[in-house]
Scaffold this motif. Structure first.
Motif, PDB file in Angstrom:
ATOM      1  N   ASP A  45       0.842  -1.204   0.000  1.00  0.00           N
ATOM      2  CA  ASP A  45       0.000   0.000   0.000  1.00  0.00           C
ATOM      3  C   ASP A  45       0.874   1.251   0.000  1.00  0.00           C
ATOM      4  O   ASP A  45       0.694   2.160  -0.818  1.00  0.00           O
ATOM      5  N   PRO A  61      -7.588  -1.270   0.232  1.00  0.00           N
ATOM      6  CA  PRO A  61      -7.686  -2.650   0.729  1.00  0.00           C
ATOM      7  C   PRO A  61      -9.080  -3.201   0.426  1.00  0.00           C
ATOM      8  O   PRO A  61     -10.043  -2.447   0.293  1.00  0.00           O
ATOM      9  N   THR A  75      -5.346  -7.334  -0.958  1.00  0.00           N
ATOM     10  CA  THR A  75      -5.840  -8.264   0.058  1.00  0.00           C
ATOM     11  C   THR A  75      -4.750  -9.258   0.439  1.00  0.00           C
ATOM     12  O   THR A  75      -3.859  -9.554  -0.352  1.00  0.00           O
TER      13      THR A  75
END
Length: 141
Positions: A45, A61, A75
């Motif tokens: 991320d 997410p 994920t």
């Protein structure tokens, strides 16, 4: 049938994945990025936000309420239902449960011996089941 592309000998999986996402987004593709755990998910991320000052790669997410409307979903849970099934990028060391639902999957394999061994096992798994496979090896330099 899912087309599976192996990319091996990758020195930095996160940076490589960011470049792959940028290329896929330029082609207007939707992606699901599967990590091995929550720590790797957080690092990915962060990498997607910071790897390029010139590119914006919208991502969230899977748990985010906007996941269904976002082209890149992250994920660590390979059993969860995802909002789209165009491209799966597997950064984990396991065979994703629902990989066959995707049009295409990229297996990103680092230079680490344990990652390489797990990647070879997955390659044989897909090969024995007749999936179309391609393999790209990154330069060792």
């Amino acid at each position: 049938m899912t087309r599976i592309d192996f990319h091996s000998n990758i020195p930095d999986k996160l940076a490589y994945t960011c470049r792959l996402v940028r290329k896929a987004r330029a082609a207007n593709c939707q992606l699901v990025l599967l990590t091995g755990d929550q720590a790797e998910l957080a690092a990915l991320d962060q990498a997607l936000w910071t790897f390029s000052e010139l590119d914006f790669l919208p991502h969230v997410p899977l748990s985010d309420p906007l996941a269904a409307n976002t082209p890149v979903v992250l994920t660590a849970d390979d059993q969860a239902e995802v909002p789209h099934y165009q491209i799966l990028v597997n950064l984990s060391s396991r065979t994703p449960t629902h990989f066959a639902r995707f049009e295409r999957m990229f297996e990103i394999i680092s230079r680490a011996p344990d990652d390489t061994a797990a990647g070879r096992e997955r390659y044989r798994f897909y090969q024995q089941r007749g999936y179309p496979l391609t393999h790209f090896t990154a330069d060792k330099a």
